[in-house]
Write a protein that holds these residues in place. Structure first.
Motif, mmCIF file in Angstrom:
data_model
loop_
_atom_site.group_PDB
_atom_site.id
_atom_site.type_symbol
_atom_site.label_atom_id
_atom_site.label_comp_id
_atom_site.label_asym_id
_atom_site.label_seq_id
_atom_site.Cartn_x
_atom_site.Cartn_y
_atom_site.Cartn_z
ATOM 1 N N ARG A 1 0.831 -1.213 0.000
ATOM 2 C CA ARG A 1 0.000 0.000 0.000
ATOM 3 C C ARG A 1 0.859 1.254 0.000
ATOM 4 O O ARG A 1 0.664 2.152 -0.818
ATOM 5 C CB ARG A 1 -0.935 -0.001 1.204
ATOM 6 N N ASP B 1 -6.161 -1.027 -1.377
ATOM 7 C CA ASP B 1 -6.287 -1.918 -0.227
ATOM 8 C C ASP B 1 -6.561 -3.368 -0.594
ATOM 9 O O ASP B 1 -5.824 -4.267 -0.190
ATOM 10 C CB ASP B 1 -7.377 -1.424 0.725
ATOM 11 N N LYS C 1 -14.060 -1.320 1.714
ATOM 12 C CA LYS C 1 -12.676 -0.918 1.965
ATOM 13 C C LYS C 1 -12.462 -0.450 3.405
ATOM 14 O O LYS C 1 -11.518 -0.861 4.061
ATOM 15 C CB LYS C 1 -12.295 0.185 0.986
ATOM 16 N N ASN D 1 -9.950 -2.195 6.338
ATOM 17 C CA ASN D 1 -8.848 -1.513 7.031
ATOM 18 C C ASN D 1 -8.976 -1.642 8.543
ATOM 19 O O ASN D 1 -7.992 -1.889 9.235
ATOM 20 C CB ASN D 1 -8.806 -0.038 6.641
#
Length: 121
Positions: free
Chosen positions: A37, A44, A100, A104
């Protein structure tokens, strides 16, 4: 295909990830995702998916060395491998559905939990 600079960065990232994975018997994916990343600019989901693909052969190579040196037991490896493959399939399918932001947070939580576990006896 890609310039020498990108090839060098990707190769260096692979060496670092493989070394971490070999030293600690895993964890290369936790290193690979931030590298993919941050350093290499992957999105991601692409970083997570690529990390899995990178780590698979590294884990296999490390496992062979561990088995040869008597650090790993086949009575644990075989059933665990079956469960890991099944879990990997479920996780890969979940990755395609997971937003997404949630991905995370899950990744951050797992890294945090792993760090806390390392600190505790």
């Amino acid at each position: 295909m890609f310039g020498k600079d990108k090839f060098f960065k990707r190769t260096l990232a692979g060496v670092f990830t493989g070394t971490i994975n070999g030293l600690f018997g895993g964890g290369g994916g936790m290193v690979a995702v931030p590298i993919l990343r941050g350093l290499l600019g992957y999105e991601d989901k692409q970083a997570h998916a690529t990390a899995i693909f990178i780590i698979a052969p590294v884990c296999a190579a490390s496992a062979v060395i561990y088995i040869i040196n008597g650090y790993a037991s086949l009575d644990v490896i075989i059933p665990s491998s079956i469960g890991t493959v099944a879990g990997g399939l479920v996780g890969a399918l979940a990755l395609t559905k997971c937003p997404k932001g949630i991905l995370n947070y899950i990744f951050i939580a797992l890294m945090f939990i792993a760090g806390v576990r390392m600190l505790l006896p």
